[in-house]
Structure formats: C-alpha cells, structure tokens
Design an enzyme around this catalytic site. Structure first.
Site, PDB file in Angstrom:
ATOM      1  N   HIS A   1      81.068 120.047  51.461  1.00  0.00           N
ATOM      2  CA  HIS A   1      79.696 119.362  51.711  1.00  0.00           C
ATOM      3  C   HIS A   1      79.421 118.758  52.904  1.00  0.00           C
ATOM      4  CE1 HIS A   1      79.041 118.863  46.901  1.00  0.00           C
ATOM      5  NE2 HIS A   1      79.677 120.103  47.353  1.00  0.00           N
TER       6      HIS A   1
ATOM      7  N   HIS B   1      73.746 122.074  51.751  1.00  0.00           N
ATOM      8  CA  HIS B   1      74.767 121.010  52.458  1.00  0.00           C
ATOM      9  C   HIS B   1      74.625 121.386  53.830  1.00  0.00           C
ATOM     10  CE1 HIS B   1      76.657 120.809  48.576  1.00  0.00           C
ATOM     11  NE2 HIS B   1      77.009 121.905  48.566  1.00  0.00           N
TER      12      HIS B   1
ATOM     13  N   CYS C   1      95.245 105.734  61.145  1.00  0.00           N
ATOM     14  CA  CYS C   1      95.731 104.236  61.462  1.00  0.00           C
ATOM     15  C   CYS C   1      96.274 103.812  60.303  1.00  0.00           C
ATOM     16  CB  CYS C   1      94.422 103.586  61.992  1.00  0.00           C
ATOM     17  SG  CYS C   1      93.104 103.190  60.809  1.00  0.00           S
TER      18      CYS C   1
ATOM     19  N   ASP D   1      97.445 105.340  65.710  1.00  0.00           N
ATOM     20  CA  ASP D   1      97.856 103.998  66.288  1.00  0.00           C
ATOM     21  C   ASP D   1      99.258 103.701  65.595  1.00  0.00           C
ATOM     22  OD1 ASP D   1      97.626 102.834  63.705  1.00  0.00           O
ATOM     23  OD2 ASP D   1      96.002 101.560  64.389  1.00  0.00           O
TER      24      ASP D   1
ATOM     25  N   THR E   1      95.006 101.793  57.457  1.00  0.00           N
ATOM     26  CA  THR E   1      94.254 102.000  56.468  1.00  0.00           C
ATOM     27  C   THR E   1      93.431 103.339  56.721  1.00  0.00           C
ATOM     28  OG1 THR E   1      92.294 100.896  57.431  1.00  0.00           O
ATOM     29  CG2 THR E   1      94.047  99.566  56.015  1.00  0.00           C
TER      30      THR E   1
HETATM   31  C1  RB5 Z   1      96.469  97.721  62.786  1.00  0.00           C
HETATM   32  O1  RB5 Z   1      97.234  96.666  62.615  1.00  0.00           O
HETATM   33  C2  RB5 Z   1      95.399  98.156  61.833  1.00  0.00           C
HETATM   34  O2  RB5 Z   1      94.342  97.192  61.945  1.00  0.00           O
HETATM   35  C3  RB5 Z   1      95.146  99.442  61.982  1.00  0.00           C
HETATM   36  O3  RB5 Z   1      96.004 100.266  61.908  1.00  0.00           O
HETATM   37  C4  RB5 Z   1      93.931  99.893  60.902  1.00  0.00           C
HETATM   38  O4  RB5 Z   1      94.427  99.752  59.578  1.00  0.00           O
HETATM   39  C5  RB5 Z   1      92.429  99.527  61.071  1.00  0.00           C
HETATM   40  O5  RB5 Z   1      91.572  99.916  60.356  1.00  0.00           O
END
Ligand code: RB5
Length: 145
Positions: A98, A133, A65, A8, A67
């Site tokens: 694993h 595993h 994304c 994203d 995080t």
């Molecule tokens: C987008 O702003 C953010 O929420 C997305 O990239 C991600 O971190 C979601 O888990």
C-alpha cells in the site's frame, strides 16, 4: 538485492541479527550503523542511511533504534523517504503493497508478536500494488512541496 542499513546504540544486537539473516540470503548490505553500544544520535543515523540511499543503487533501506520511533520520524523528514515502522508481518506486507515504503524500521527494545525475520520476508516478498495506492503515495510525496 542491495540494502542500506543504519542503527543507533539501542539496536546493536537487532542489527547484527538482521545482517546475519539477510546475508545468508545473499543480500549485499551496507552497514552504516554502530556495531557497539556507544551512544550516538538516531537522527544522524537516519540522515546517513537515507542520504546514501537517495544517491541510488539500493533496493531499500533498514533503520533500527531502541523503539524504531525516533529514527523513523527523522527519516520521514527527508524528501523522498517513506519509512515504515510495522507492528507485525501484516503491517510489513502492507508497508510495501500500500505505501511502497523504501525504508523498513524496527525497534531493538521492542517485543514484536511476529519475528523480525518474518516481517522482513513479508516486506521483501511483496510488490507495490500501484493503482489507487499509487495515487495515495503520490499524494504523500506531494506533501513535501
Ligand atoms: C536511545 O536511547 C533511544 O532514545 C533511541 O534508540 C530510540 O528509541 C528513539 O526513538
């Protein structure tokens, strides 16, 4: 190796960095993510890449994304997907040995103690351990039923 990838707007630079790293190794990457910071919804990105992966022909997938959390949660809702969000190179290695993860996930806004490249290498250069595993991974997959 053939790799499917999506991201994203929270991981555009990271996606480009990963593409550059893997293309230099001669990997063939299908990039379904956004190449500019236009706002998209990470579940849509996860769905696109995972569904394409499940059609076959790919060795593994990469999702990114901001995080890595949202896109991995979404990917793991799709039957057949085991998406791992490693904290470091050791976890990336274990994700294959694993858990036999078929997707590896990173966050573009996260500071990792190990480089993304070292985490990718650890995952790519490790084989699934099988044996006990396999029993555990089979139990994960049975949870889909
Ligand atoms: C987008 O702003 C953010 O929420 C997305 O990239 C991600 O971190 C979601 O888990």
């Amino acid at each position: 190796m053939k790799i499917i990838m999506a991201n994203d707007h929270g991981a555009v630079d990271l996606k480009k960095r990963i593409l550059n790293f893997l293309e230099k190794k001669g990997f063939e990457i299908t990039n379904l993510g956004v190449d500019e910071e236009i706002s998209v919804d990470y579940p849509d990105m996860a769905e696109k890449a995972c569904k394409q992966y499940l059609q076959g022909g790919y060795d593994f997938g990469i999702l990114c994304c901001g995080t890595g959390i949202g896109i991995s949660i979404a990917a793991n809702k799709i039957d057949g997907i085991r998406a791992a969000l490693p904290q470091n190179a050791f976890a990336a290695e274990m994700a294959k040995e694993h858990n036999n993860a078929n997707f590896i996930v990173f966050g573009g806004r996260i500071d990792y103690s190990d480089s993304i490249e070292s985490m990718l290498d650890a995952y790519i250069n490790t084989d699934f351990g099988g044996d006990r595993h396999l029993r555990r991974v089979d139990k994960i997959m049975a949870l889909e039923k």
